[in-house]
Design a protein around this motif. Structure first.
Motif, PDB file in Angstrom:
ATOM      1  N   UNK A 187       0.845  -1.187   0.000  1.00  0.00           N
ATOM      2  CA  UNK A 187       0.000   0.000   0.000  1.00  0.00           C
ATOM      3  C   UNK A 187       0.881   1.237   0.000  1.00  0.00           C
ATOM      4  N   UNK A 188       1.357   1.653  -1.171  1.00  0.00           N
ATOM      5  CA  UNK A 188       2.224   2.839  -1.238  1.00  0.00           C
ATOM      6  C   UNK A 188       1.540   4.068  -0.680  1.00  0.00           C
ATOM      7  N   UNK A 189       2.293   4.878   0.029  1.00  0.00           N
ATOM      8  CA  UNK A 189       1.745   6.100   0.586  1.00  0.00           C
ATOM      9  C   UNK A 189       1.099   5.917   1.940  1.00  0.00           C
ATOM     10  N   UNK A 190       1.071   4.682   2.404  1.00  0.00           N
ATOM     11  CA  UNK A 190       0.482   4.397   3.719  1.00  0.00           C
ATOM     12  C   UNK A 190       1.456   3.522   4.518  1.00  0.00           C
ATOM     13  N   UNK A 191       2.499   4.121   5.051  1.00  0.00           N
ATOM     14  CA  UNK A 191       3.523   3.327   5.760  1.00  0.00           C
ATOM     15  C   UNK A 191       2.983   2.606   6.982  1.00  0.00           C
ATOM     16  N   UNK A 192       1.880   3.094   7.518  1.00  0.00           N
ATOM     17  CA  UNK A 192       1.322   2.408   8.692  1.00  0.00           C
ATOM     18  C   UNK A 192       0.865   1.007   8.345  1.00  0.00           C
ATOM     19  N   UNK A 193       0.582   0.774   7.074  1.00  0.00           N
ATOM     20  CA  UNK A 193       0.108  -0.552   6.668  1.00  0.00           C
ATOM     21  C   UNK A 193       1.194  -1.615   6.863  1.00  0.00           C
ATOM     22  N   UNK A 194       2.455  -1.212   6.671  1.00  0.00           N
ATOM     23  CA  UNK A 194       3.537  -2.163   6.897  1.00  0.00           C
ATOM     24  C   UNK A 194       3.612  -2.554   8.364  1.00  0.00           C
ATOM     25  N   UNK A 195       3.374  -1.583   9.242  1.00  0.00           N
ATOM     26  CA  UNK A 195       3.419  -1.884  10.680  1.00  0.00           C
ATOM     27  C   UNK A 195       2.230  -2.761  11.099  1.00  0.00           C
ATOM     28  N   UNK A 196       1.136  -2.673  10.382  1.00  0.00           N
ATOM     29  CA  UNK A 196      -0.073  -3.416  10.737  1.00  0.00           C
ATOM     30  C   UNK A 196      -0.162  -4.783  10.065  1.00  0.00           C
ATOM     31  N   UNK A 197       0.828  -5.104   9.261  1.00  0.00           N
ATOM     32  CA  UNK A 197       0.750  -6.318   8.439  1.00  0.00           C
ATOM     33  C   UNK A 197       0.607  -7.577   9.284  1.00  0.00           C
ATOM     34  N   UNK A 198      -0.560  -8.201   9.175  1.00  0.00           N
ATOM     35  CA  UNK A 198      -0.867  -9.498   9.788  1.00  0.00           C
ATOM     36  C   UNK A 198      -2.323  -9.791   9.509  1.00  0.00           C
TER      37      UNK A 198
END
Length: 128
Positions: free
Chosen positions: A104-115
């Protein structure tokens, strides 16, 4: 975070139909897939149907032709339409929302929420 709530379970006679709903809330822009599982007491939780963001769908062989998974992306909701129900379909049905890192480019929080995020489940009982 993503919160997941299922609804729509109940008791139905064999051959009947039910429609389950799965509503997601929170960081829904991060969602990559919405997936239905089911679990019988004492057994593993099994995948039933999946709906990734690309519009494709997947079904386990035992439900093909009887169940239909769909999504209303505007409402962050997935549905599982279950027809021709059988007693062996009885289980607790769970919805899981998947978030994958790096998608999800432009939404770095998505990487932290990945699960995967699970709902509390909804009981489906099919009587013979």
């Amino acid at each position: 975070q993503v919160q997941v709530v299922e609804s729509g379970g109940g008791l139905v006679q064999a051959g009947g139909s039910l429609r389950l709903s799965c509503a997601a809330s929170g960081d829904t822009m991060c969602i990559n897939a919405m997936v239905w599982y089911r679990q019988v007491p004492g057994e593993e939780r099994d995948l039933v149907a999946a709906a990734p963001n690309d519009g494709s769908t997947f079904y386990v062989n035992s439900v093909k032709g009887r169940f239909t998974i769909s999504r209303d992306n505007a409402k962050n909701t997935a549905f599982l339409e279950m027809n021709s129900l059988r007693p062996e379909d009885s289980a607790v049905y769970y919805c899981k929302v998947d978030i994958y890192a790096g998608t999800t480019p432009g939404h770095p929080q998505c990487d932290r929420l990945a699960r995967g995020y699970w709902g509390q489940g909804t009981q489906v009982t099919v009587s013979s």
